[in-house]
Design an enzyme around this catalytic site. Structure first.
Site, PDB file in Angstrom:
ATOM      1  N   ASP A 415      45.126  37.310  40.449  1.00 45.00           N
ATOM      2  CA  ASP A 415      44.809  38.645  39.963  1.00 45.00           C
ATOM      3  C   ASP A 415      45.707  39.685  40.636  1.00 45.00           C
ATOM      4  O   ASP A 415      46.052  39.565  41.811  1.00 45.00           O
ATOM      5  CB  ASP A 415      43.340  38.953  40.273  1.00 45.00           C
ATOM      6  CG  ASP A 415      42.918  40.323  39.813  1.00 45.00           C
ATOM      7  OD1 ASP A 415      42.951  40.569  38.593  1.00 45.00           O
ATOM      8  OD2 ASP A 415      42.554  41.154  40.666  1.00 45.00           O
ATOM      9  N   GLU A 468      48.986  37.283  36.863  1.00 51.88           N
ATOM     10  CA  GLU A 468      48.729  38.494  36.097  1.00 51.88           C
ATOM     11  C   GLU A 468      49.682  39.551  36.648  1.00 51.88           C
ATOM     12  O   GLU A 468      49.389  40.204  37.646  1.00 51.88           O
ATOM     13  CB  GLU A 468      47.275  38.952  36.254  1.00 51.88           C
ATOM     14  CG  GLU A 468      46.980  40.170  35.381  1.00 51.88           C
ATOM     15  CD  GLU A 468      45.911  41.097  35.947  1.00 51.88           C
ATOM     16  OE1 GLU A 468      45.336  41.865  35.174  1.00 51.88           O
ATOM     17  OE2 GLU A 468      45.681  41.062  37.167  1.00 51.88           O
TER      18      GLU A 468
END
Length: 750
Positions: A415, A468
């Site tokens: 993330d 990401e």
């Protein structure tokens, strides 16, 4: 005081009583006398009336200790014994007699090589000696508690087993590396514990264990002694086959799941499904829908439900919400036996400021940067890891290995990678510090990511490492040809070595296009096709994740203008375009049946919608897309090769129609493994629409999103299309077809 305990004089007894005496292992436990002619045992036991020493081998009493003061200090000689032995203490209290295995008689269990690798940032298994780990020491079963707190004046273990008294179990200090340890027999799985720390300022603070493998449910925040039971895995064949997987050349359709809100049970849906129920319900559903992967949103323990797991406090502790660690292992094992890969959302970019967590862990900025211009995330009010510290690198590297090795996850999705890469991420001028070369790149974070990816791919063949990353950083998924180092040019942007990158550009552009009224889409035609310009620069995943259906963004269905019929038709056509577009696929739960409401982490998905034909049709459409996707290598074999895709027409803005071919292993051959996609993004039906075809003969409608079966108007070509020897759109053949409204048509040979 008695004559055999002069060492308790001169204030040492007071320091022990106050938990201020640090070198307790040099004083308590068993030691040789100064003259070398006997052994002395010393102990500190609050409230004890008397203490006998019992030889553990013979179970015989060896000596009775003298009481040195009324606070619980005892000392005594072991007669003529000069050879150390292991013993118990039989302790008499006013209302009870207990036998205690003295923790201060045991030597250190730490390995010098492990500690060296930990300090260097190369330790992949620090969770095996830091935290709370069951060990057998000199034939005695107990738990080794170990913590890194280099700037602490004193660290004590406190918990259920010592009445949370910081003076009872002061830990052994290793000055060279800042690690503290103590081996405690006679503790039980599930016991609560913390570390009591006297920080550099003399303040007493309590911290949860950074390496805790289980944590107390909120609002409690203690760490828990883990279970001793070992899970017996049944997925050996899966792991063996995974080693040979090349995911870049394989079908990869991922179902992103938040376990707390996929489906709930109990009155008013108040209760989570536990892992046993998820095995019964989620796995069959994923199989039925045809997804190849499940991606779980973060499962490391987090106190605040509203963070969805993205603000973890217990990075090594699987959240209590759905069961214990063995339950999670059983779920993953069942997925593997069903042929489903499982990915984990992992958060190495930041951590929250909860007072029992990592913030100012030993009274200093240990895990984070001290300067808020480097150490604080302005967007999330969280703290940034100090990637320059070897011990922090080992903490994160070991955690990644922990999930992959101990839980058999098939990969990690990282993330907020962009926030790791840039020192000025979400900051204004003057709010950040440049790197050594004056640039904005976080050199330590880059080195960490490179090292992480290299080590994990070497240690766990067949996994997926997914970033990401929302910027244009070059080489996110490129092989690391050389480590980051100083260059005369000052160029610091280098390959990161991930396996895949979420295509955030495609997501933003395509959803922006989707939200426009069909009459205006002709003016934004390029937004839908622009992603093919840069498609082959990285290994991409097309992701429609949870981030697109929260915080006022609405559901995917409600991003689409028009009446209900147009919304459903447009979304079906969009999914068809997505599944035909090069790149792996990811869809957040609920999107497969067109959830109407924005995602709510506190409630179940609206499964009741499946009683209505449009939602049931959408679910059937996604199911059939996955079925075609897995069966047709043209849709995944050459995702990152230009020869796997060719436009027939990307410039038909007036009609808002896109047509292209996905090619299989040999685009020049008369192949059944080629598929032609025609996507119409307006409500207009086109009769006699000519489309180029690569081969002669008969084609069939493989899929038509306008079929009544999916909730469409049933406009189509009656299943059969015949190619004519009429070159068109760069293809040697063509055919006149009917293009249904707001629909995706897929045709192919056979």
């Amino acid at each position: 005081m008695t004559n055999n305990a002069p060492e308790f004089q001169h204030g040492i007894d007071v320091a022990l009583l106050n938990g201020e005496y640090v070198d307790v292992f040099a004083l308590l436990g068993m030691h040789g006398s100064d003259d070398g002619k006997s052994l002395i045992v010393r102990c500190f036991l609050r409230g004890a009336l008397g203490v006998d020493v019992i030889c553990m081998k013979t179970s015989r009493k060896v000596a009775s200790l003298d009481k040195c003061n009324d606070q619980g200090l005892f000392s005594g000689k072991m007669g003529r014994r000069v050879k150390p032995f292991f013993y118990k203490l039989r302790v008499r209290y006013p209302l009870d007699i207990q036998e205690i295995i003295d923790p201060y008689q045991f030597p250190s269990l730490l390995d010098a090589d492990d500690l060296y690798l930990f300090a260097e940032g190369h330790q992949q298994q620090s969770y095996q000696f830091l935290g709370a780990n069951w060990q057998v020491n000199q034939g005695v079963t107990g738990v080794l508690f170990c913590v890194w707190a280099p700037n602490a004046q004193r660290v004590s273990l406190i918990g259920d087993f010592n009445h949370w008294d910081g003076a009872v179990n002061v830990m052994r200090q290793h000055l060279a590396n800042g690690v503290w340890e103590i081996f405690i027999p006679q503790v039980s799985a599930g016991d609560h514990y913390k570390f009591e720390i006297i920080d550099v300022n003399g303040q007493c603070i309590e911290r949860a264990d950074p390496y805790a493998k289980a944590m107390q449910c909120a609002p409690g925040n203690a760490s828990l002694v883990p279970e001793q039971t070992q899970y017996v895995w049944q997925d050996k064949l899966w792991l063996k086959q995974r080693c040979d997987n090349v995911w870049h050349q394989a079908a990869m359709s991922t179902y992103e799941v938040h376990l707390g809100s996929w489906r709930r049970q109990g009155e008013d849906g108040a209760d989570y499904l536990d892992y046993s129920e998820l095995i019964k319900q989620l796995i069959p559903y994923v199989l039925e829908m045809g997804f190849t992967h499940i991606q779980l949103m973060p499962l490391s323990e987090y106190p605040f439900d509203g963070s969805w797991g993205y603000q973890p406090v217990g990075l090594y502790a699987p959240t209590y919400r759905f069961g214990d660690a063995n339950g999670l292992k059983a779920f993953i094992d069942a997925c593997h036996q069903a042929g489903i890969a499982v990915l984990l959302d992992w958060v190495p970019a930041h951590f929250p400021k909860d007072p029992h967590g990592l913030k100012q862990f030993d009274g200093t900025s240990l895990y984070e940067h001290d300067d808020p211009r480097q150490g604080e995330h302005p967007d999330w009010d969280t703290l940034i890891y100090n990637y320059e510290r070897g011990e922090v690198q080992s903490y994160l590297l070991s955690n990644a290995c922990y999930w992959l090795k101990e839980f058999h996850f098939d990969g990690l999705r990282l993330d907020a990678v962009s926030s790791m890469l840039y020192l000025d991420y979400s900051r204004e001028a003057g709010q950040w510090l440049p790197n050594a070369y004056g640039g904005r790149e976080n050199l330590a974070a880059i080195r960490f990511l490179q090292n992480l990816n290299q080590r994990l791919y070497q240690s766990f063949p067949g996994i997926c490492m997914i970033a990401e990353e929302s910027t244009a950083w070059p080489g996110v998924t490129h092989i690391i040809d050389k480590p980051l180092q100083a260059q005369e040019s000052g160029q610091t942007q280098q390959n990161l070595g991930f396996g895949f990158k979420w295509n955030m550009g495609w997501m933003n552009d395509s959803l922006g296009y989707l939200s426009r009224d069909p009459i205006h889409r002709r003016h934004h035609h390029h937004e839908f096709s622009f992603s093919l310009v840069y498609q082959y620069t990285e290994q991409f995943i097309l992701a429609l994740s949870h981030d697109e259906v929260v915080h006022g963004k609405g559901s995917l269905l409600h991003k689409v203008p028009g009446d209900d019929w147009q919304k459903f038709a447009t979304l079906r056509a969009y999914y068809g375009f997505m599944w035909g577009h090069p790149g792996k696929k990811l869809l957040f739960m609920g999107g497969e049946f067109a959830q109407r409401d924005e995602w709510d982490h506190d409630a179940s998905l609206d499964w009741h919608l499946l009683q209505y034909p449009p939602h049931l049709g959408m679910q059937a459409w996604v199911k059939d897309l996955n079925k075609l996707y897995k069966a047709s290598s043209a849709l995944w074999l050459k995702d990152n090769e230009p020869s796997g895709f060719s436009w027939l027409d990307c410039d038909n803005a007036d009609s808002s129609i896109f047509s292209f071919i996905r090619h299989g292993s040999d685009p020049l051959a008369e192949s059944r493994d080629e598929l032609i996609f025609i996507v119409n993004m307006t409500p207009e039906v086109h009769h006699g629409f000519r489309v180029g075809l690569p081969h002669a003969g008969e084609y069939s409608e493989q899929l038509n999103s306008d079929s009544a079966f999916y909730g469409g108007s049933d406009v189509g070509n009656q299943g059969v299309i015949n190619a004519e020897s009429y070159p068109y759109q760069g293809a040697p053949y063509s055919a006149l077809i009917t293009v249904p409204p707001l629909a995706c048509l897929v045709i192919g040979k056979g």
